[in-house]
Design a protein around this motif. Structure first.
Motif, PDB file in Angstrom:
ATOM      1  N   HIS A 143       1.100  -1.256  -0.550  1.00  0.00           N
ATOM      2  CA  HIS A 143      -0.010   0.082  -0.113  1.00  0.00           C
ATOM      3  C   HIS A 143       0.578   1.296  -0.179  1.00  0.00           C
ATOM      4  O   HIS A 143       0.758   1.682   0.515  1.00  0.00           O
ATOM      5  CB  HIS A 143      -1.272   0.156   1.356  1.00  0.00           C
ATOM      6  N   GLN A 144       2.364   0.594  -0.388  1.00  0.00           N
ATOM      7  CA  GLN A 144       2.766   2.418  -0.499  1.00  0.00           C
ATOM      8  C   GLN A 144       3.807   2.388  -1.955  1.00  0.00           C
ATOM      9  O   GLN A 144       3.490   1.574  -2.392  1.00  0.00           O
ATOM     10  CB  GLN A 144       4.348   2.318   0.616  1.00  0.00           C
ATOM     11  N   PRO A 145       3.829   3.455  -2.797  1.00  0.00           N
ATOM     12  CA  PRO A 145       3.989   4.207  -3.804  1.00  0.00           C
ATOM     13  C   PRO A 145       5.429   4.147  -3.814  1.00  0.00           C
ATOM     14  O   PRO A 145       6.544   4.750  -4.720  1.00  0.00           O
ATOM     15  CB  PRO A 145       3.645   5.147  -4.134  1.00  0.00           C
ATOM     16  N   PHE A 146       6.160   3.455  -3.136  1.00  0.00           N
ATOM     17  CA  PHE A 146       7.983   3.093  -2.845  1.00  0.00           C
ATOM     18  C   PHE A 146       8.339   2.045  -2.619  1.00  0.00           C
ATOM     19  O   PHE A 146       8.061   0.986  -2.219  1.00  0.00           O
ATOM     20  CB  PHE A 146       7.825   4.106  -1.020  1.00  0.00           C
ATOM     21  N   ILE A 147      10.225   1.479  -3.184  1.00  0.00           N
ATOM     22  CA  ILE A 147      10.440   0.597  -3.085  1.00  0.00           C
ATOM     23  C   ILE A 147      11.188   0.846  -2.101  1.00  0.00           C
ATOM     24  O   ILE A 147      12.387   1.852  -2.416  1.00  0.00           O
ATOM     25  CB  ILE A 147      10.913  -0.568  -4.408  1.00  0.00           C
ATOM     26  N   VAL A 148      11.854  -0.005  -1.281  1.00  0.00           N
ATOM     27  CA  VAL A 148      12.620   0.258  -0.408  1.00  0.00           C
ATOM     28  C   VAL A 148      14.153  -0.510  -0.892  1.00  0.00           C
ATOM     29  O   VAL A 148      14.195  -1.301  -0.990  1.00  0.00           O
ATOM     30  CB  VAL A 148      12.286  -0.164   1.248  1.00  0.00           C
ATOM     31  N   ARG A 149      15.426  -0.078  -0.413  1.00  0.00           N
ATOM     32  CA  ARG A 149      16.784  -1.093  -1.063  1.00  0.00           C
ATOM     33  C   ARG A 149      17.090  -1.229  -0.129  1.00  0.00           C
ATOM     34  O   ARG A 149      17.548  -0.545   0.767  1.00  0.00           O
ATOM     35  CB  ARG A 149      17.231  -0.296  -1.840  1.00  0.00           C
ATOM     36  N   ILE A 150      17.220  -2.108   0.540  1.00  0.00           N
ATOM     37  CA  ILE A 150      17.961  -2.455   2.213  1.00  0.00           C
ATOM     38  C   ILE A 150      18.787  -3.413   1.886  1.00  0.00           C
ATOM     39  O   ILE A 150      19.698  -4.605   1.350  1.00  0.00           O
ATOM     40  CB  ILE A 150      16.769  -4.167   2.782  1.00  0.00           C
ATOM     41  N   ASP A 151      19.606  -2.890   2.949  1.00  0.00           N
ATOM     42  CA  ASP A 151      21.063  -3.910   3.441  1.00  0.00           C
ATOM     43  C   ASP A 151      21.189  -4.758   3.376  1.00  0.00           C
ATOM     44  O   ASP A 151      20.458  -4.932   5.334  1.00  0.00           O
ATOM     45  CB  ASP A 151      22.365  -2.478   4.055  1.00  0.00           C
ATOM     46  N   PRO A 152      21.747  -6.409   3.200  1.00  0.00           N
ATOM     47  CA  PRO A 152      21.157  -7.294   3.202  1.00  0.00           C
ATOM     48  C   PRO A 152      22.462  -7.589   4.822  1.00  0.00           C
ATOM     49  O   PRO A 152      21.967  -8.474   5.352  1.00  0.00           O
ATOM     50  CB  PRO A 152      21.660  -8.936   2.058  1.00  0.00           C
ATOM     51  N   ALA A 153      22.707  -7.076   5.093  1.00  0.00           N
ATOM     52  CA  ALA A 153      24.050  -7.436   5.851  1.00  0.00           C
ATOM     53  C   ALA A 153      23.554  -7.094   7.448  1.00  0.00           C
ATOM     54  O   ALA A 153      23.193  -7.272   8.404  1.00  0.00           O
ATOM     55  CB  ALA A 153      25.601  -6.705   6.301  1.00  0.00           C
TER      56      ALA A 153
END
Length: 262
Positions: free
Chosen positions: A197-207
């Protein structure tokens, strides 16, 4: 959606003077993720009836997992035309969810059943099932295995052969746990996640689990102009060979190829 999640997003896009001062000291001290505005490179047709839950690029085509009980399937889709070239149905009582590829196979989740289906990546022939605990939302693969979202702030990393849990990771946005993580994709070592329900994609540090960037899909969502409140952005596919990034949504008529600024 909880207020604490809306607050960091407002802080990201609004002047500092317009942001309510309700953050904790830890959150206030956390670095603010960068806002990333993508460029639309191309548009392709998409089945506007497809309740998209998972999207990947595999074997020169899009492969999509479609949800809703009685309508769930895994399908290969021709990018240029949007036509389904192969389809495998999921049992009618199950709600299909995230999808990932692993060494010639596809793995697709179900929402509440704790069942993951294994398919041949080429024929979509059913190869068996695996079990996991908790809900299934998004799924992605990296060089070592599979990572699953369940709608919480936790990502779970699984052994790709057994789905045994290897580790978990709490995702944080500006110092606070970020829930509602949905469709996943791994791009250049980072995890991209739709937020429900948000118009965003988040980029996540997998560490660390820290959100390091936010891809702004608001212009794309506005272009789609969906009136169905559940026709949300959900679907991220990465063509690593040609370095193409595709996004779509539930019941969207379009798949967008986007480019991120360097």
């Amino acid at each position: 959606m909880t207020r604490w999640f809306l607050l960091p997003l407002v802080a990201l896009v609004a002047p500092a003077s317009a942001v309510p001062q309700a953050a904790t000291p830890a959150a206030a001290a956390a670095p603010r993720p960068a806002l990333i505005v993508p460029t639309v490179v191309a548009r392709y047709p998409h089945d506007s009836a497809a309740f998209t839950e998972g999207l990947i690029w595999n074997g020169g085509q899009l492969v999509e997992s479609v949800g809703l009980e009685g309508q769930s399937d895994v399908r290969r889709v021709d990018l240029a035309t949007g036509k389904v070239t192969a389809r495998a149905t999921i049992p009618a009582a199950q709600f299909g969810e995230g999808l990932a590829a692993w060494k010639g196979q596809l793995v697709s989740l179900t929402w509440h059943d704790g069942i993951a289906h294994r398919w041949s990546a080429t024929s979509l022939k059913r190869l068996g099932t695996l079990r996991y605990s908790g809900e299934g939302w998004g799924l992605a693969s990296d060089a070592t295995g599979l990572v699953r979202s369940d709608g919480s702030a936790t990502l779970t990393f699984h052994d790709p052969a057994t789905l045994a849990v290897r580790r978990t990771l709490t995702v944080s946005f500006a110092g606070r746990p970020l829930t509602q993580l949905n469709e996943l994709e791994v791009v250049d070592g980072a995890i991209l996640a739709n937020v429900w329900h948000q118009p965003f994609i988040v980029r996540i540090d997998p560490a660390s689990g820290r959100v390091t960037g936010v891809i702004d899909l608001r212009a794309i969502v506005a272009e789609v102009g969906a009136t169905d409140p559940e026709a949300v952005a959900n679907g991220i596919a990465w063509d690593a060979a040609k370095r193409r990034l595709f996004v779509t949504g539930k019941r969207w008529p379009t798949v967008f190829e986007i480019r991120l600024p360097r």
